[in-house]
Design an enzyme around this catalytic site. Structure first.
Site, PDB file in Angstrom:
ATOM      1  N   CYS A   1       1.285  -1.429  -0.454  1.00 13.29           N
ATOM      2  CA  CYS A   1      -0.148  -0.044  -0.418  1.00 13.29           C
ATOM      3  C   CYS A   1       0.954   1.844  -0.051  1.00 13.29           C
ATOM      4  O   CYS A   1       0.531   2.410  -0.445  1.00 13.29           O
ATOM      5  CB  CYS A   1      -1.096   0.497   1.330  1.00 13.29           C
ATOM      6  SG  CYS A   1      -0.079  -0.517   2.782  1.00 13.29           S
TER       7      CYS A   1
ATOM      8  N   HIS B   1      -1.433   0.964   7.070  1.00 14.98           N
ATOM      9  CA  HIS B   1      -1.872   0.976   5.787  1.00 14.98           C
ATOM     10  C   HIS B   1      -1.372   2.200   5.625  1.00 14.98           C
ATOM     11  O   HIS B   1      -0.865   3.482   5.983  1.00 14.98           O
ATOM     12  CB  HIS B   1      -3.081   0.253   5.748  1.00 14.98           C
ATOM     13  CG  HIS B   1      -3.979   0.306   4.268  1.00 14.98           C
ATOM     14  ND1 HIS B   1      -2.917  -0.467   3.371  1.00 14.98           N
ATOM     15  CD2 HIS B   1      -5.052   0.870   4.252  1.00 14.98           C
ATOM     16  CE1 HIS B   1      -4.476  -0.500   2.311  1.00 14.98           C
ATOM     17  NE2 HIS B   1      -5.095   0.475   2.220  1.00 14.98           N
TER      18      HIS B   1
ATOM     19  N   ASN C   1      -8.648   4.171  -2.005  1.00 17.53           N
ATOM     20  CA  ASN C   1      -7.702   2.884  -1.365  1.00 17.53           C
ATOM     21  C   ASN C   1      -7.207   2.035  -2.924  1.00 17.53           C
ATOM     22  O   ASN C   1      -7.673   2.123  -4.447  1.00 17.53           O
ATOM     23  CB  ASN C   1      -9.107   2.410  -0.550  1.00 17.53           C
ATOM     24  CG  ASN C   1      -7.972   1.208  -0.017  1.00 17.53           C
ATOM     25  OD1 ASN C   1      -7.362   1.012   0.079  1.00 17.53           O
ATOM     26  ND2 ASN C   1      -8.599   0.366   1.341  1.00 17.53           N
TER      27      ASN C   1
END
Ligand SMILES: *[C@@H]1O[C@H](CO)[C@@H](O)[C@H](O)[C@H]1NC(C)=O
Ligand SMILES: *[C@@H]1O[C@H](CO)[C@@H](O)[C@H](O)[C@H]1NC(C)=O
Length: 398
Positions: free
Chosen positions: A166, A311, A331
């Site tokens: 991520c 994240h 995301n």
């Protein structure tokens, strides 16, 4: 014939309407109605419909049984959560609904990244100068709502797959949006795999591929070297050997570099201003189990603790006109996750930690520059902004 076709279309529309939507809820009523529809269905039938909608196949009956068990638990949780008239956000059955939270977290979230380490890495040189102060002539009071997607400055959400990358996706997404805002000529799709393979201890960075890393490392790396294109360096969701640029791999057209980044102050107003004046901002986040099944509404600050981060994502806009002000966050779990093709709305808090500790590492890339067919490792980072106009292939602002 026409009438028959119309009747068939009508019937299939009826059948489609009866099926649960599984997510993408725009109101509590929608979420509650869908929960009602799910409640009335046999779980095996629901599973079959969800599998068909998500194109799922399993390698063995044991795998399928495990997937069904996880799915069944997710359905129970979705029904209970979405039936609550006070629900602030809604849960759904996305493509990850056949994974338990533990399975999901083990393959997609970062491990061993502490907020303190993230702040320390973010402070590592070279950074760029502070964001421009709002000019006197050019009033830059940020509007109450802003969304870079509406201006076409945000490419479609990507999917990091079963790899805790991520941090690379968030930084690359920030670079892509910044290049679109700057009008920098580039491929439109930069390589995350390059960052997973190259931004590591061999070059003096602290990032660790699929285990997790720092978006600030990526921005520092790209300022020093370059970000190549997705076509040149495809995503594999595994850790490989760095092919670029230390091996003498030539720069391809569509690569770009950046004049460093700015760390944005951890306050709602500062983030709002950075987004509006500069572009999307990288954010670290503490993802807990209620987050991965998000399917609408505003994810509340009270929904998660602020003790850690695991994240990274990209804030592309905000809406402070809404009753609960929120950030619009992109995301990297695919276009099927969340709402609007891979997004989540998260409550914008006034404190200095943010919802789910999202104000820990806020990075705004500065000016991006196209890299022509030239070895970027020969170019000192400080000279990059000046080079922007030195290459004939690039049109320069007069
Ligand atoms: C912000 O939220 C308000 C209230 O929910 C809504 O009416 C408005 O359209 C939103 N603005 C934007 C730009 O999304
Ligand atoms: C946050 O700050 C804004 C602007 O100062 C204020 O209007 C709002 O009430 C504050 N919200 C909370 C929950 O304190």
């Amino acid at each position: 014939m026409k009438a028959l076709l119309a009747a068939l279309l009508f019937l299939s529309a009826m059948a489609a309407a009866a099926k649960p939507a599984f997510g993408g809820y725009e109101s509590q009523q929608e979420a509650a109605d869908d929960a009602d529809a799910m409640k009335k269905m046999d779980r095996k039938t629901l599973f079959a419909e969800w599998r068909a909608a998500n194109g799922k196949a399993y390698a063995s009956p044991a795998r399928e049984a495990a997937a069904f068990a996880a799915f069944n638990a997710a359905v129970t949780s979705v029904i209970a959560h979405n039936s609550n008239p006070n629900a602030k956000f809604f849960k759904g059955l996305d493509e990850y609904a056949d994974l338990t939270w533990e399975q999901f977290a083990a393959t997609r979230l970062m491990k061993g990244i502490s907020p303190a380490a993230a702040v320390a890495r973010g402070a590592a040189a070279p950074k760029a100068a502070a964001l421009p102060k709002p000019g006197r002539k050019l009033a830059q009071t940020p509007p109450a709502a802003w969304d870079w997607r509406a201006l076409g400055k945000v490419p479609a959400a990507r999917n990091q797959g079963g790899c805790g990358s991520c941090w690379a996706f968030a930084a690359v997404a920030a670079l892509e949006s910044k290049a679109l805002i700057d009008g920098t000529t580039f491929s439109g799709d930069l390589s995350e795999q390059q960052m997973v393979d190259c931004v590591n201890s061999a070059l003096g960075y602290s990032s660790g591929g699929c285990n997790g890393g720092y978006s600030s490392d990526v921005l520092n790396y790209v300022a020093k070297f370059r970000a190549t294109t997705e076509a040149d360096y495809r995503y594999t969701a595994t850790m490989g050997t760095c092919q670029e640029p230390m091996t003498g791999h030539p720069a391809v057209a569509g690569s770009l570099t950046v004049a460093g980044y700015t760390t944005v102050t951890a306050s709602k107003a500062a983030i709002q201003s950075a987004i509006y004046t500069n572009g999307p901002v990288v954010t670290y986040f503490n993802v807990i189990s209620s987050f991965y099944g998000y399917a609408g509404g505003i994810y509340p600050a009270a929904g998660c603790p602020t003790d850690t981060i695991n994240h990274a994502m990209l804030i592309v806009g905000y809406n402070f006109s809404a009753p609960v002000p929120y950030w619009i966050i992109r995301n990297s779990w695919g276009a099927g996750w969340g709402i609007e093709g891979g997004y989540i709305y998260v409550e914008a808090t006034n404190n200095s930690l943010g919802a789910c500790r999202m104000y820990t590492g806020l990075y705004a890339p500065r000016l991006t520059s196209a890299v022509s067919n030239l070895a970027a490792e020969d170019v000192p980072a400080v000279a990059v902004a000046a080079l922007r106009c030195a290459w004939p292939a690039i049109s320069c602002p007069k």
